[in-house]
Scaffold this active site. Structure first.
Site, PDB file in Angstrom:
ATOM      1  N   CYS A 405      94.834   1.839 106.244  1.00 33.71           N
ATOM      2  CA  CYS A 405      94.336   3.315 106.236  1.00 33.71           C
ATOM      3  C   CYS A 405      93.358   3.201 107.347  1.00 33.71           C
ATOM      4  CB  CYS A 405      93.551   3.331 104.771  1.00 33.71           C
ATOM      5  SG  CYS A 405      93.355   5.125 104.696  1.00 33.71           S
ATOM      6  N   HIS A 568      98.008   2.382 101.232  1.00 34.42           N
ATOM      7  CA  HIS A 568      97.576   1.419 100.763  1.00 34.42           C
ATOM      8  C   HIS A 568      98.461   0.656  99.903  1.00 34.42           C
ATOM      9  CE1 HIS A 568      93.191   2.689 101.222  1.00 34.42           C
ATOM     10  NE2 HIS A 568      93.740   3.889 101.590  1.00 34.42           N
ATOM     11  N   GLU A 570      98.208  -2.095  98.577  1.00 32.03           N
ATOM     12  CA  GLU A 570      97.556  -2.919  97.712  1.00 32.03           C
ATOM     13  C   GLU A 570      97.718  -2.449  96.190  1.00 32.03           C
ATOM     14  OE1 GLU A 570      94.129  -0.611  99.601  1.00 32.03           O
ATOM     15  OE2 GLU A 570      95.924  -1.643 100.153  1.00 32.03           O
TER      16      GLU A 570
END
Length: 609
Positions: A405, A568, A570
Site C-alpha cells: 500500500c 494488503h 496480509e
C-alpha cells in the site's frame, strides 16, 4: 443440533491473550469435525475500528466486504480458515446507533427505550443472527459460535454487553453455552499468585456469569498446588483450570490446550455427542495433524531469515499484526526462523543524524544487514522520507523489497526521484501543493467523511500481457501446494479469487494472464500520467484494476525481488497457506525463491508443493 456458543472473557488486565485463546478453542472444535464461526464484541463507542489509532489499538483489519474491524477477527480468519463479515464485529457504539435508528423509525412506538431489555435484546438477536451465517467452503450453518468479549469484566462500559451475554446464556440453554474466563497468574519471587484470579472470578460471578473453564495466563507452567488452590476458591474442578503459559509461538496454544484435556470438557459441557456432518470429522483430524506437524517444523528450523520492517508505528507491534503473521507463515513455509528488526522510519532520515546520531547509525546498521526490507501501510507524512531511503537502498543494493500500500507508493516516489529524474516527485498526501504529484487522491473518495470512505474490501487485479517475466505472477500461477499428498487448491491456469473460507482458488482464465482478488484499504493511488515515463525507465506496472487505469502491482525486472502492491495481501494469508507476495519476499530473502517458484517441496514442510 442447536447452535452452540462459547464465550471468552477476560479479567485482571487487558491484552491478556483472549483472542489467541478464542481462536485456539475454535481450532480444537474444528479438529473434531465442527463448523465454527466467531464474533468479537468491543465495548467502545466507535462504530468500527476504521478511525482508531494504530498506536493505541493496533491494526485495523479489513474483511472481504470492506468492514474495518478489530484485529482479533484477523486471528479468527487465520486460525480457522474462515471468512467473516463486518457484522461479526460488534461495538457498543454500533449497537446504540442501530437501536436509536429503530427508535426514530417508530419500531418502539409508545415504549420507553432502555438498556434493558431493548439494547440487550437487540444484541442477543444480532449474535444469534450472525451465528447462522456460513463462513467456510461448506456454505453450511456453523455449529459453534465463538464470542470474544473485549476489555475486562468489571469495566463500566462493558456492563450492557455482559448483561446481554448473561441473558443469552439463559435464552439458548445451559447445554448450548460454555464460558471460558481468561485470568492472570503472576509470578512474584518465584511464587505463583492466585489472588488476582480469585478476584476476577468473583467479579464475573457478581454480574451473573459462571465460568465453565478458567484459563490461567502465566509465564511458566502452573504448579499442581496453584491449580488446586484456584479450583478450590473458584468452585470448579481442577480439570477446569487450564494453564496457558508462555510457549514458543501462538501456534502452539491449541496443542497446549488439547494436551490438558480441553476437548472432552468442550464435548461434555456443550453436549457434543453427535457431529452433524460426519464427513468433516476426517477432515478435521487431518487438519489437526497438519497443525501439529507445522509447529514441529517450526521448532526444528535453525536457519534464520532477517527481515527489516520499516514503519511508522513500531512502538506498538500489534499495529502490524497481520504483516508479522504473514511473514511468520511465509518463513515457516521456507523452513526458516523469522527474525524481524522493527525500524522506525524516522530514524533513517538525515535530521535524526543531528538530533540522535546513535539512533540514526543503529537504524542504518540494521537496514544494511537485513536480508529483506518491507515497508507496510500507513498514513500521513511523518517518517516517509526514511521509507524512501530504505526503498532506494533495497533497489540499488539488490536487497529483496516488498512495499505494501503506502510501501508501493514510496517505491514509486523513490524511483521517480532517483531514476526518472523527477526531483520534486511527491505524494499529494504529504504535500497537496507538490509540483509533481506522482501519487494522487482517488477522485471518487470523499474528502469530507473519514469513516468507511476509503477503497475497501476485495477488488480484482488483472496481470498485464507484459507480465510474463514477473516472479510474483509465477507464484500466483505456481502449482498449488499439497497437504498429505492431496491438492490444497486447483492448479490449472487460473483466476485467483477469495472464497468463503478465505482460500485463493483457481479456475481456467479465459484471457491468459491471471486475475487475482485481494483486499484493499487506501485513499491514494499512483498518478496515471507518470506511468509511461516510469515504464520507459524500467519500472513495470504488471497488475492493474479492471479498468486498466489504477495501478495495483509494480515489479522491477532485473532485481532479486522488488515488488510493490497497492492491496494488503496480509489480510488473506493463512497459517497453512501463506500469501504469495509475502512468500516470494521471504523466499527471496532466504535464498529459496527458485525452489518456491518451481513448486519444489522443502524438507519437513507440511504444505510444500
Amino acid at each position: 443440533m442447536a447452535t452452540k456458543y462459547v464465550l471468552v472473557s477476560g479479567g485482571v488486565i487487558s491484552g491478556i491473550g483472549k483472542g489467541v485463546i478464542a481462536s485456539s478453542l475454535g481450532v480444537l472444535l474444528k479438529s473434531i469435525g465442527l463448523k465454527v464461526t466467531a464474533i468479537k464484541i468491543d465495548p467502545y463507542l466507535n462504530s468500527d475500528a476504521g478511525l482508531l489509532g494504530p498506536l493505541e489499538h493496533g491494526e485495523c483489519f479489513v474483511l472481504n466486504d470492506g468492514g474495518e474491524v478489530d484485529l482479533d477477527l484477523g486471528n479468527y480468519e487465520r486460525y480457522l480458515n474462515i471468512t467473516l463479515t463486518k457484522d461479526n464485529n460488534i461495538t457498543l457504539g454500533k449497537m446504540f446507533q442501530l437501536v436509536l435508528d429503530r427508535e426514530r423509525k417508530g419500531d418502539y412506538l409508545g415504549k420507553t427505550v432502555q438498556i434493558v431489555p431493548h439494547l440487550t435484546n437487540f444484541i442477543q438477536d444480532w449474535i444469534q443472527r450472525v451465528a447462522q451465517i456460513p463462513v467456510d467452503s461448506t456454505n453450511e450453518t456453523p455449529d459453534v459460535c465463538i464470542i470474544e468479549l473485549g476489555g475486562t469484566v468489571g469495566d463500566i462500559e462493558s456492563a450492557p454487553l455482559i448483561e446481554a451475554l448473561r441473558c443469552l446464556r439463559r435464552r439458548v440453554g445451559e447445554k448450548n453455552f460454555l464460558h471460558c474466563h481468561v485470568s492472570l497468574v503472576p509470578v512474584i519471587n518465584t511464587e505463583q499468585k492466585t489472588k488476582p484470579t480469585q478476584a476476577a472470578i468473583r467479579d464475573v460471578r457478581s454480574v451473573g456469569l459462571s465460568p465453565d473453564i478458567i484459563a490461567c495466563r502465566c509465564s511458566e507452567p502452573l504448579k499442581e498446588p496453584t491449580t488446586d488452590k484456584i479450583a478450590m476458591y473458584c468452585q470448579v474442578d481442577p480439570a477446569q483450570v487450564i494453564a496457558v503459559h508462555d510457549v514458543p509461538s501462538t501456534y502452539h496454544v491449541p496443542l497446549l490446550l488439547e494436551s490438558q484435556g480441553l476437548v472432552p470438557i468442550l464435548k461434555n459441557v456443550l453436549h457434543l455427542d453427535n457431529i452433524p456432518n460426519p464427513s468433516l470429522i476426517e477432515s478435521g483430524a487431518q487438519t489437526w495433524q497438519i497443525w501439529k506437524n507445522l509447529t514441529a517444523t517450526q521448532d526444528r528450523a535453525f536457519d534464520t531469515v532477517k527481515i527489516c520492517l520499516v514503519g511508522k508505528y513500531i512502538a506498538l507491534q500489534d499495529a502490524y499484526l497481520s504483516v508479522r503473521k504473514s511473514l511468520e507463515h511465509a518463513s515457516m513455509r521456507c523452513a526458516r526462523k523469522l527474525e524481524i528488526t522493527w525500524l522506525d522510519s524516522s530514524d533513517l532520515e538525515p535530521e535524526t543524524e543531528t538530533t540522535s546520531p546513535a539512533a540514526y547509525h543503529k537504524a542504518w546498521g540494521s537496514l544494511c544487514t537485513a536480508s529483506g526490507i518491507i515497508v507496510p501501510g500507513g498514513f500521513a507524512q511523518r517518517g516517509t522520507e526514511g521509507m524512501v531511503a530504505a526503498a532506494r537502498w533495497a533497489r540499488e543494493k539488490g536487497v529483496p523489497y516488498l512495499g505494501i500500500c503506502l510501501g508501493m507508493q514510496i517505491a514509486v516516489i523513490e524511483f521517480c526521484r532517483n531514476v526518472c529524474g523527477i526531483q520534486a516527485a511527491q505524494s499529494e498526501e504529504f504535500d497537496a501543493d507538490a509540483e509533481d504529484k506522482v501519487v494522487i487522491y482517488m477522485p471518487e473518495i470523499s474528502k469530507v467523511t473519514m469513516g468507511a470512505s476509503m477503497r475497501l474490501g476485495v477488488k480484482t487485479t488483472h496481470f498485464q500481457e507484459n507480465s510474463g517475466f514477473s516472479k510474483l505472477r509465477k507464484l500466483y500461477e505456481t502449482k498449488a501446494p499439497t497437504i498429505n499428498g492431496s491438492p490444497a487448491t486447483a492448479s490449472d491456469p487460473k483466476i485467483s479469487t477469495a472464497t468463503a473460507d478465505g482460500e485463493t482458488t483457481s479456475k481456467p482464465s479465459p484471457n491468459g494472464p491471471p486475475i487475482i482478488s485481494e483486499r484493499h484499504r487506501h485513499r491514494y493511488e499512483v498518478n496515471p500520467q507518470y506511468i509511461q515515463k516510469m515504464a520507459s525507465h524500467g519500472l513495470d506496472f504488471i497488475g492493474k484494476d479492471e479498468s486498466g487505469e489504477r495501478m495495483e502491482i509494480l515489479e522491477l525486472r532485473d532485481h532479486p525481488w522488488f515488488v510493490g502492491v497497492q492491496y494488503h495481501p496480509e489480510y488473506l494469508s493463512r497459517v497453512l497457506r501463506p500469501s504469495m507476495p509475502y512468500l516470494g519476499f521471504v523466499a527471496a530473502a532466504a535464498g529459496y525463491l527458485d525452489e518456491v517458484m518451481g513448486g519444489e517441496k522443502m524438507g519437513g514442510m507440511v504444505n510444500g508443493a
